[in-house]
Design a protein around this motif. Structure first.
Motif, short mmCIF file in Angstrom:
data_model
loop_
_atom_site.label_atom_id
_atom_site.label_comp_id
_atom_site.label_asym_id
_atom_site.label_seq_id
_atom_site.Cartn_x
_atom_site.Cartn_y
_atom_site.Cartn_z
N HIS A 95 39.03 51.59 39.87
CA HIS A 95 38.83 50.17 39.56
C HIS A 95 37.39 49.86 39.21
CE1 HIS A 95 42.89 49.74 40.84
NE2 HIS A 95 42.60 50.15 42.05
N ALA A 96 36.82 50.68 38.32
CA ALA A 96 35.44 50.47 37.88
C ALA A 96 35.42 49.38 36.81
CB ALA A 96 34.87 51.78 37.34
N TRP A 97 35.53 48.15 37.25
CA TRP A 97 35.64 47.01 36.34
C TRP A 97 34.40 46.82 35.48
CZ3 TRP A 97 32.03 43.20 37.05
CH2 TRP A 97 31.38 43.18 38.29
N TRP A 98 33.25 47.27 35.95
CA TRP A 98 32.00 47.11 35.22
C TRP A 98 31.95 47.99 33.96
CZ3 TRP A 98 32.70 48.87 40.12
CH2 TRP A 98 32.54 50.24 40.32
N LYS A 99 32.88 48.97 33.85
CA LYS A 99 32.92 49.84 32.68
C LYS A 99 33.86 49.32 31.60
CE LYS A 99 31.90 54.10 35.18
NZ LYS A 99 32.44 55.41 35.56
N GLU A 100 34.67 48.35 31.93
CA GLU A 100 35.67 47.83 30.98
C GLU A 100 35.04 46.90 29.95
OE1 GLU A 100 38.81 48.63 30.62
OE2 GLU A 100 38.91 49.93 32.38
N GLU A 101 35.44 47.08 28.69
CA GLU A 101 34.95 46.23 27.59
C GLU A 101 35.87 45.03 27.36
OE1 GLU A 101 32.06 46.74 26.03
OE2 GLU A 101 31.70 48.51 27.26
N ASP A 102 37.19 45.27 27.48
CA ASP A 102 38.18 44.22 27.24
C ASP A 102 38.12 43.20 28.39
OD1 ASP A 102 40.39 42.84 26.19
OD2 ASP A 102 41.78 44.02 27.44
N PRO A 103 37.95 41.91 28.09
CA PRO A 103 37.83 40.90 29.15
C PRO A 103 39.06 40.83 30.07
CG PRO A 103 37.21 39.95 27.03
CD PRO A 103 37.73 41.32 26.76
N GLU A 104 40.26 40.99 29.52
CA GLU A 104 41.46 40.93 30.36
C GLU A 104 41.53 42.13 31.30
OE1 GLU A 104 45.15 40.18 28.37
OE2 GLU A 104 44.24 38.61 27.13
N ARG A 106 39.04 43.94 32.25
CA ARG A 106 37.91 43.79 33.17
C ARG A 106 38.28 42.87 34.33
NH1 ARG A 106 32.20 44.35 31.74
NH2 ARG A 106 30.98 43.62 33.49
N ALA A 107 38.91 41.74 34.04
CA ALA A 107 39.33 40.80 35.08
C ALA A 107 40.38 41.43 35.99
CB ALA A 107 39.86 39.52 34.45
N ALA A 108 41.32 42.17 35.40
CA ALA A 108 42.36 42.83 36.21
C ALA A 108 41.76 43.90 37.12
CB ALA A 108 43.42 43.45 35.30
N GLN A 109 40.83 44.69 36.60
CA GLN A 109 40.19 45.73 37.41
C GLN A 109 39.31 45.11 38.50
OE1 GLN A 109 40.96 48.63 37.70
NE2 GLN A 109 41.68 49.44 35.76
N ARG A 110 38.65 43.99 38.19
CA ARG A 110 37.83 43.32 39.20
C ARG A 110 38.70 42.80 40.33
NH1 ARG A 110 33.91 40.40 36.47
NH2 ARG A 110 35.55 39.07 35.66
N THR A 111 39.88 42.26 39.98
CA THR A 111 40.82 41.78 41.00
C THR A 111 41.26 42.93 41.90
OG1 THR A 111 41.59 40.02 39.57
CG2 THR A 111 43.06 40.67 41.37
N GLN A 112 41.58 44.08 41.31
CA GLN A 112 41.98 45.25 42.10
C GLN A 112 40.82 45.76 42.96
OE1 GLN A 112 45.08 46.54 42.47
NE2 GLN A 112 45.65 44.73 41.30
N PHE A 113 39.63 45.73 42.43
CA PHE A 113 38.44 46.15 43.16
C PHE A 113 38.24 45.26 44.40
CE2 PHE A 113 33.88 46.18 44.07
CZ PHE A 113 33.58 47.53 44.01
N ILE A 114 38.34 43.95 44.20
CA ILE A 114 38.18 43.01 45.31
C ILE A 114 39.31 43.16 46.33
CG2 ILE A 114 38.12 40.55 45.91
CD1 ILE A 114 36.58 40.16 43.25
N LYS A 115 40.54 43.41 45.85
CA LYS A 115 41.67 43.65 46.75
C LYS A 115 41.37 44.87 47.64
CE LYS A 115 44.68 46.26 45.56
NZ LYS A 115 45.48 47.41 45.51
N ASN A 116 40.82 45.92 47.03
CA ASN A 116 40.50 47.12 47.82
C ASN A 116 39.36 46.86 48.81
OD1 ASN A 116 42.52 48.42 46.46
ND2 ASN A 116 41.22 50.03 45.62
N LEU A 117 38.42 46.01 48.44
CA LEU A 117 37.38 45.64 49.39
C LEU A 117 37.99 44.89 50.58
CD1 LEU A 117 34.34 44.46 47.22
CD2 LEU A 117 34.63 46.61 48.46
N SER A 118 38.97 44.05 50.29
CA SER A 118 39.67 43.32 51.37
C SER A 118 40.41 44.30 52.27
CB SER A 118 40.65 42.31 50.79
OG SER A 118 39.97 41.38 49.99
N LEU A 119 41.07 45.29 51.67
CA LEU A 119 41.76 46.31 52.46
C LEU A 119 40.75 47.08 53.32
CD1 LEU A 119 44.29 47.76 49.88
CD2 LEU A 119 44.84 46.60 52.02
N LEU A 120 39.60 47.37 52.75
CA LEU A 120 38.56 48.08 53.51
C LEU A 120 38.14 47.25 54.72
CD1 LEU A 120 36.66 50.52 53.70
CD2 LEU A 120 35.05 49.27 52.26
N GLY A 121 37.99 45.95 54.54
CA GLY A 121 37.66 45.08 55.68
C GLY A 121 38.73 45.11 56.75
N GLY A 122 40.00 45.06 56.34
CA GLY A 122 41.10 45.14 57.30
C GLY A 122 41.12 46.47 58.03
#
Length: 192
Positions: A95-104, A106-122
């Motif tokens: 989920h390396a969203w910072w490498k994505e060029e396409d805005p859609e 990029r937004a999808a990968q950022r959402t997955q990245f944040i979801k995984n951060l939430s899982l890490l917190g749990g």
């Protein structure tokens, strides 16, 4: 609180069981995406392969094994730490969203990245959960303090017992001296 743990752990583990099984069934699907993280990781850790497909399989196996352990409550703190450790490279590679060029995308990968951060917190909360019992650090400090208190009490009672023993010893010496003097004078009288 026990009911909450029994429900929450399997829910938290479900995403790792699903993802781990999927990766074990088809590691080639994610091996290409994992390569930028897997190869440097494999080269830095001794005795770990640099083959992305094998590393992806290992990661999937860890997620399935630790997911089952967390879901069933077997060594849940260790299982949560193992899952947290497996989640970091998965998130960085997948989920390396910072490498994505396409805005859609990029937004999808950022959402997955944040979801995984939430899982890490749990997972970190699950790793810190002591089931309402004091932590090992707390128990160690308490044991050390009570050990010092017990040793002081033992020393005091030992000193008290020592004083009593000394007093009894002095008493015994007095009686022994008196008895010996009486026996000696009796022996002297009988010799006369």
């Amino acid at each position: 609180m026990a009911v909450l743990r029994k429900c929450a752990r399997p829910l938290l583990a479900s995403v790792f069981l699903s993802g781990g099984l999927s990766t074990l069934r088809d590691p080639k699907r994610v091996a290409a995406a994992a390569e930028p993280v897997a190869v440097p990781l494999g080269s830095r850790i001794p005795r770990l392969t640099e083959d992305p497909e094998r590393l992806v399989r290992i990661n999937g196996a860890v997620q399935v094994g630790a997911g089952v352990m967390l879901a069933t409550g077997r060594l849940p703190r260790a299982a949560a730490l193992a899952l947290a450790g497996s989640l970091v490279p998965t998130t960085l590679a997948g989920h390396a969203w910072w490498k994505e060029e396409d805005p859609e995308r990029r937004a999808a990968q950022r959402t997955q990245f944040i979801k995984n951060l939430s899982l890490l917190g749990g997972l970190l909360l699950a790793a810190a959960d002591t089931h309402g019992k004091p932590s090992v650090a707390y128990r160690s400090r308490t044991a050390a303090k009570s050990g010092v208190s017990r040793s002081r009490a033992t020393a005091k009672s030992g000193a008290s017992r020592g004083r009593s023993a000394a007093k009894a010893g002095r008493h015994a010496v007095r009686h022994t001296r008196r008895d010996a003097t009486g026996a000696l004078s009796g022996a002297v009288k009988s010799l006369r």
